[in-house]
Scaffold this motif. Structure first.
Motif, PDB file in Angstrom:
ATOM      1  N   LYS A  48     -11.128   2.273   4.926  1.00 33.51           N
ATOM      2  CA  LYS A  48     -10.581   1.436   3.855  1.00 33.51           C
ATOM      3  C   LYS A  48     -11.328   0.117   3.713  1.00 33.51           C
ATOM      4  CE  LYS A  48      -5.850   3.297   3.867  1.00 33.51           C
ATOM      5  NZ  LYS A  48      -4.407   2.985   3.687  1.00 33.51           N
ATOM      6  N   HIS A 230     -17.828   8.324  -9.067  1.00 39.02           N
ATOM      7  CA  HIS A 230     -16.826   7.322  -8.712  1.00 39.02           C
ATOM      8  C   HIS A 230     -17.118   6.706  -7.356  1.00 39.02           C
ATOM      9  CE1 HIS A 230     -12.644   5.584  -9.103  1.00 39.02           C
ATOM     10  NE2 HIS A 230     -13.235   5.370 -10.271  1.00 39.02           N
ATOM     11  N   ASN A 233     -16.090   8.057  -3.073  1.00 38.68           N
ATOM     12  CA  ASN A 233     -14.809   8.753  -2.890  1.00 38.68           C
ATOM     13  C   ASN A 233     -14.952   9.850  -1.848  1.00 38.68           C
ATOM     14  OD1 ASN A 233     -15.419  11.444  -4.422  1.00 38.68           O
ATOM     15  ND2 ASN A 233     -16.295   9.770  -5.601  1.00 38.68           N
ATOM     16  N   HIS A 265      -6.753  14.239  -3.597  1.00 39.73           N
ATOM     17  CA  HIS A 265      -8.014  13.888  -4.280  1.00 39.73           C
ATOM     18  C   HIS A 265      -8.052  14.644  -5.609  1.00 39.73           C
ATOM     19  CE1 HIS A 265     -12.082  12.615  -4.819  1.00 39.73           C
ATOM     20  NE2 HIS A 265     -12.703  13.411  -3.980  1.00 39.73           N
ATOM     21  N   ALA A 293       9.989   9.842  -4.660  1.00 41.26           N
ATOM     22  CA  ALA A 293       8.658   9.267  -4.361  1.00 41.26           C
ATOM     23  C   ALA A 293       8.796   8.030  -3.478  1.00 41.26           C
ATOM     24  CB  ALA A 293       7.942   8.907  -5.664  1.00 41.26           C
ATOM     25  N   GLY A 304      -0.762  11.746  -9.166  1.00 38.98           N
ATOM     26  CA  GLY A 304      -1.436  11.084 -10.286  1.00 38.98           C
ATOM     27  C   GLY A 304      -1.228   9.583 -10.291  1.00 38.98           C
ATOM     28  N   PHE A 305      -0.501   9.114  -9.236  1.00 36.44           N
ATOM     29  CA  PHE A 305      -0.262   7.663  -9.133  1.00 36.44           C
ATOM     30  C   PHE A 305      -0.894   7.127  -7.854  1.00 36.44           C
ATOM     31  CE2 PHE A 305       2.487   5.051 -11.812  1.00 36.44           C
ATOM     32  CZ  PHE A 305       2.710   5.944 -12.848  1.00 36.44           C
ATOM     33  N   GLY A 306      -1.381   5.922  -7.920  1.00 38.38           N
ATOM     34  CA  GLY A 306      -1.960   5.277  -6.753  1.00 38.38           C
ATOM     35  C   GLY A 306      -3.439   5.571  -6.630  1.00 38.38           C
ATOM     36  N   ARG A 357       3.258  -2.173  -4.544  1.00 38.57           N
ATOM     37  CA  ARG A 357       2.148  -1.452  -3.908  1.00 38.57           C
ATOM     38  C   ARG A 357       0.965  -1.247  -4.863  1.00 38.57           C
ATOM     39  NH1 ARG A 357       6.843  -0.211  -1.963  1.00 38.57           N
ATOM     40  NH2 ARG A 357       7.136   0.140   0.279  1.00 38.57           N
ATOM     41  N   LEU A 359       0.652   0.546  -7.547  1.00 39.53           N
ATOM     42  CA  LEU A 359       0.431   1.973  -7.788  1.00 39.53           C
ATOM     43  C   LEU A 359       0.440   2.224  -9.291  1.00 39.53           C
ATOM     44  CD1 LEU A 359       2.835   3.402  -5.056  1.00 39.53           C
ATOM     45  CD2 LEU A 359       0.373   2.996  -4.863  1.00 39.53           C
ATOM     46  N   ASN A 362      -3.608   7.233 -12.205  1.00 38.85           N
ATOM     47  CA  ASN A 362      -5.053   7.372 -11.971  1.00 38.85           C
ATOM     48  C   ASN A 362      -5.618   8.468 -12.880  1.00 38.85           C
ATOM     49  OD1 ASN A 362      -4.747   9.986 -10.645  1.00 38.85           O
ATOM     50  ND2 ASN A 362      -3.885   8.844  -8.920  1.00 38.85           N
ATOM     51  N   VAL A 363      -6.856   8.765 -12.688  1.00 40.79           N
ATOM     52  CA  VAL A 363      -7.577   9.675 -13.589  1.00 40.79           C
ATOM     53  C   VAL A 363      -6.871  11.025 -13.710  1.00 40.79           C
ATOM     54  CG1 VAL A 363      -9.043  10.646 -11.755  1.00 40.79           C
ATOM     55  CG2 VAL A 363      -9.879  10.599 -14.128  1.00 40.79           C
TER      56      VAL A 363
HETATM   57  C1  SDX Z   1      -8.751  10.780  -7.032  1.00 43.72           C
HETATM   58  O1  SDX Z   1     -11.359   7.651  -4.292  1.00 43.72           O
HETATM   59  C2  SDX Z   1     -11.576   7.987  -5.523  1.00 43.72           C
HETATM   60  O2  SDX Z   1     -12.320   7.371  -6.252  1.00 43.72           O
HETATM   61  C3  SDX Z   1     -10.864   9.269  -5.956  1.00 43.72           C
HETATM   62  C4  SDX Z   1     -10.929   9.584  -7.447  1.00 43.72           C
HETATM   63  C5  SDX Z   1     -12.327   9.945  -7.880  1.00 43.72           C
HETATM   64  O3  SDX Z   1     -12.621   9.785  -9.068  1.00 43.72           O
HETATM   65  O4  SDX Z   1     -13.081  10.502  -7.037  1.00 43.72           O
HETATM   66  O5  SDX Z   1     -10.490   8.471  -8.209  1.00 43.72           O
HETATM   67  C6  SDX Z   1     -10.046  10.794  -7.780  1.00 43.72           C
HETATM   68  O6  SDX Z   1      -8.667  11.355  -5.972  1.00 43.72           O
HETATM   69  C7  SDX Z   1      -7.590  10.013  -7.595  1.00 43.72           C
HETATM   70  C8  SDX Z   1      -6.332  10.029  -6.652  1.00 43.72           C
HETATM   71  C9  SDX Z   1      -5.575  11.343  -6.881  1.00 43.72           C
HETATM   72  N1  SDX Z   1      -4.505  11.506  -5.880  1.00 43.72           N
HETATM   73  C10 SDX Z   1      -3.196  11.408  -6.236  1.00 43.72           C
HETATM   74  O7  SDX Z   1      -2.805  11.132  -7.357  1.00 43.72           O
HETATM   75  C11 SDX Z   1      -2.230  11.736  -5.097  1.00 43.72           C
HETATM   76  C12 SDX Z   1      -1.095  10.694  -5.052  1.00 43.72           C
HETATM   77  N2  SDX Z   1      -1.682   9.417  -4.616  1.00 43.72           N
HETATM   78  C13 SDX Z   1      -1.755   9.184  -3.232  1.00 43.72           C
HETATM   79  O8  SDX Z   1      -1.466  10.108  -2.313  1.00 43.72           O
HETATM   80  C14 SDX Z   1      -2.445   7.892  -2.808  1.00 43.72           C
HETATM   81  O9  SDX Z   1      -2.137   6.922  -3.721  1.00 43.72           O
HETATM   82  C15 SDX Z   1      -3.934   7.985  -2.619  1.00 43.72           C
HETATM   83  C16 SDX Z   1      -4.300   9.098  -1.681  1.00 43.72           C
HETATM   84  C17 SDX Z   1      -4.626   8.203  -3.925  1.00 43.72           C
HETATM   85  C18 SDX Z   1      -4.422   6.666  -2.028  1.00 43.72           C
HETATM   86  O10 SDX Z   1      -3.872   6.565  -0.770  1.00 43.72           O
HETATM   87  P1  SDX Z   1      -4.191   5.317   0.202  1.00 43.72           P
HETATM   88  O11 SDX Z   1      -5.189   4.408  -0.433  1.00 43.72           O
HETATM   89  O12 SDX Z   1      -4.509   5.864   1.543  1.00 43.72           O
HETATM   90  O13 SDX Z   1      -2.838   4.516   0.195  1.00 43.72           O
HETATM   91  P2  SDX Z   1      -1.628   4.819   1.143  1.00 43.72           P
HETATM   92  O14 SDX Z   1      -1.417   6.296   1.244  1.00 43.72           O
HETATM   93  O15 SDX Z   1      -1.817   4.043   2.400  1.00 43.72           O
HETATM   94  O16 SDX Z   1      -0.399   4.212   0.291  1.00 43.72           O
HETATM   95  C19 SDX Z   1      -0.083   2.829   0.360  1.00 43.72           C
HETATM   96  C20 SDX Z   1       1.429   2.770   0.104  1.00 43.72           C
HETATM   97  C21 SDX Z   1       2.240   3.652   1.074  1.00 43.72           C
HETATM   98  O17 SDX Z   1       3.548   3.104   1.162  1.00 43.72           O
HETATM   99  P3  SDX Z   1       3.864   2.084   2.445  1.00 43.72           P
HETATM  100  O18 SDX Z   1       3.503   2.842   3.705  1.00 43.72           O
HETATM  101  O19 SDX Z   1       3.003   0.861   2.196  1.00 43.72           O
HETATM  102  O20 SDX Z   1       5.347   1.813   2.307  1.00 43.72           O
HETATM  103  O21 SDX Z   1       1.722   3.290  -1.194  1.00 43.72           O
HETATM  104  C22 SDX Z   1       2.512   4.464  -1.070  1.00 43.72           C
HETATM  105  C23 SDX Z   1       2.357   4.959   0.336  1.00 43.72           C
HETATM  106  O22 SDX Z   1       3.485   5.710   0.740  1.00 43.72           O
HETATM  107  N3  SDX Z   1       1.997   5.430  -2.057  1.00 43.72           N
HETATM  108  C24 SDX Z   1       2.749   6.222  -2.820  1.00 43.72           C
HETATM  109  C25 SDX Z   1       1.835   6.922  -3.646  1.00 43.72           C
HETATM  110  N4  SDX Z   1       0.578   6.549  -3.347  1.00 43.72           N
HETATM  111  C26 SDX Z   1       0.674   5.621  -2.361  1.00 43.72           C
HETATM  112  N5  SDX Z   1       4.091   6.406  -2.883  1.00 43.72           N
HETATM  113  C27 SDX Z   1       4.526   7.321  -3.796  1.00 43.72           C
HETATM  114  N6  SDX Z   1       3.708   8.034  -4.631  1.00 43.72           N
HETATM  115  C28 SDX Z   1       2.378   7.857  -4.577  1.00 43.72           C
HETATM  116  N7  SDX Z   1       1.544   8.572  -5.383  1.00 43.72           N
END
Ligand code: SDX
Length: 428
Positions: A48, A230, A233, A265, A293, A304-306, A357, A359, A362-363
């Motif tokens: 990170k 991107h 990633n 991902h 969530a 699709g979020f975060g 957070r 969030l 995303n794409v």
């Molecule tokens: C892509 O890296 C890139 O560039 C990727 C990409 C590309 O073009 O190549 O952009 C494509 O992969 C987009 C991401 C697609 N994935 C999702 O939509 C899956 C849902 N999102 C997540 O699982 C998450 O947000 C990530 C994996 C994308 C990012 O995770 P991080 O950076 O490791 O963050 P984290 O898991 O540590 O979350 C931080 C906090 C946590 O809560 P706390 O422990 O602080 O209380 O945010 C929460 C998480 O639980 N959280 C979510 C969430 N995403 C993060 N809670 C609910 N729903 C979510 N989607």
């Protein structure tokens, strides 16, 4: 700004140079850390805070929601360029002029066939096989039919490998879908544009002429541009680290496809549609899913979020959201899923859990809505992501090899058992 960082360990001070990128990002160069400190390393699960390389391909600013390919903004490229121009830009560093673009496309067309034995490999898969697993296997199998590894010191060999994979990959993508649908495995036509050809290979029925729909062509062209690269990633880092052992380009791409498949991902675009379908089946109760969530005891995430980097709106999501509304409108498609997605997004953007957070959509949040409107099966959504990301993976692999980066081999912090003598089985 100082030009160094100083670390103090057990009363000893160590200076490390600060390096500044062209966008004024600052990094601590710790290449000498382990040597000068007698073995101290860093630890950073998920990298990170750790940069794996210097790169000149893509810049993104997560706080400001900025994304640029070789300095050009994603907004302008999505609006004014086509996918093949963007592929050329990512791989060779400059937008092509007319002659360069025509030669690039013509050279790609020369390779737009695959050995017919690929069909035998494809036939071995059950129809139930997930297209991402099939695509990763077929991409790796290309090595069997193109065994000579790329001499990256030869510009000509590098160029030929690039146009070869850009010619063959769309065929593997189309045939992966056709196999699942029980449709014949055809080629498109060398008279078509790159994206038109992909659509024809994917959708042409054997008993009809395929009529190109400019709405679909423009939508797919834009989606492929938005997915093209991107920076570092998960899947791109996989392509780079695989290639860093001097494994071939095709198998490095195959590794990237496998990494992209994961639902955290690229697999998220499929997971988003499945989630939205579940919400629709559940009577559109978005509040229930928002609560899930946020519930730490519930493994459900709002797919699709975060984002690891974007702590603001993903600029691609903004563009895709508008495109989704345009495409569905142009196609005359009423999809309640889009309304559920917009409702969910509006709620999340007001909810403290998501706001705190940072969030944002995303794409992957809206892309599946367009793919579905285009008639692409949900299991093919991540394959379409891979099709878009191909030029970015190629560009990053090429940059890593041309810069002669060392083999990727991270350190670790061992937290297991210390030495203990072997225990005979009679004593266990
Ligand atoms: C892509 O890296 C890139 O560039 C990727 C990409 C590309 O073009 O190549 O952009 C494509 O992969 C987009 C991401 C697609 N994935 C999702 O939509 C899956 C849902 N999102 C997540 O699982 C998450 O947000 C990530 C994996 C994308 C990012 O995770 P991080 O950076 O490791 O963050 P984290 O898991 O540590 O979350 C931080 C906090 C946590 O809560 P706390 O422990 O602080 O209380 O945010 C929460 C998480 O639980 N959280 C979510 C969430 N995403 C993060 N809670 C609910 N729903 C979510 N989607």
């Amino acid at each position: 700004m100082s030009d160094k960082a100083t670390l103090e360990i057990n009363g000893n001070k160590y200076d490390f140079p600060l390096v500044t990128g062209t966008e004024n990002e600052v990094a601590i160069d710790i290449k000498t850390l382990r040597g000068v400190t007698g073995g101290v390393t860093t630890i950073d699960p998920g990298y990170k805070n750790t940069g794996s390389c210097e790169s000149a391909i893509t810049f993104l600013d997560g706080e400001k929601g900025i994304l640029r390919y070789r300095g050009y903004s994603i907004e302008e490229l999505a609006e004014k360029a086509d996918f093949l121009e963007v592929a050329y830009l990512l791989i060779f560093g400059e937008l092509p002029n007319t002659e360069e673009l025509e030669k690039f496309h013509s050279d790609i067309k020369k390779h737009a066939v695959v050995d017919d034995d690929i069909k035998k490999i494809l036939d071995a898969f059950p129809k139930s096989a997930h297209p991402m697993g099939v695509l990763a296997s077929l991409t790796s199998a290309l090595t069997a039919f193109n065994p000579t590894s790329v001499n990256v010191d030869s510009e000509e060999e590098m160029y030929n490998a690039i146009v070869r994979i850009l010619g063959k990959f769309p065929i593997l993508v189309a045939w992966t879908m056709r196999k699942k649908q029980g449709m014949p495995l055809d080629y498109g036509s060398s008279s078509l544009g790159y994206v038109e050809n992909i659509l024809q290979m994917m959708f042409k029925r054997p008993d009809e002429e395929y009529k190109q729909n400019p709405i679909l062509v423009n939508a797919l062209d834009k989606l492929l541009i938005l997915h093209a690269d991107h920076e570092q990633n998960c899947s791109t880092s996989t392509v780079r680290i695989t290639g860093s052992s001097h494994a071939g380009l095709f198998v490095s791409l195959s590794a990237g496809i496998s990494a992209l498949w994961g639902p955290l991902h690229g697999g998220a675009n499929q997971a988003v549609l499945e989630m939205l379908e579940d919400i629709k089946e559940d009577g559109g109760d978005t509040k229930k899913y928002m609560a899930k969530a946020k519930d730490k005891s519930d493994p459900f995430r709002l797919m699709g979020f975060g984002h690891r980097v974007y702590k603001n709106f993903d600029p691609r999501a903004k563009i895709i959201k508008v495109a989704a509304e345009e495409v569905l409108g142009d196609l005359g498609v009423e999809d309640p899923i889009l309304d559920i997605a917009k409702g969910l997004s509006e709620e999340a953007l007001k909810d403290p859990y998501f706001v705190d957070r940072k969030l944002y959509p995303n794409v992957d949040f809206y892309s599946g809505i367009i793919y579905r409107a285009m008639g692409i099966p949900v299991e093919m959504f991540t394959v379409m992501f891979a099709l878009g990301r191909l030029p970015g993976w190629i560009a990053q692999w090429k940059e890593m090899r041309m810069r002669k980066e060392p083999i990727g081999r991270p350190r670790q912090l061992y937290v297991g058992e210390t030495y203990r003598p072997f225990k005979d089985i009679s004593e266990r």
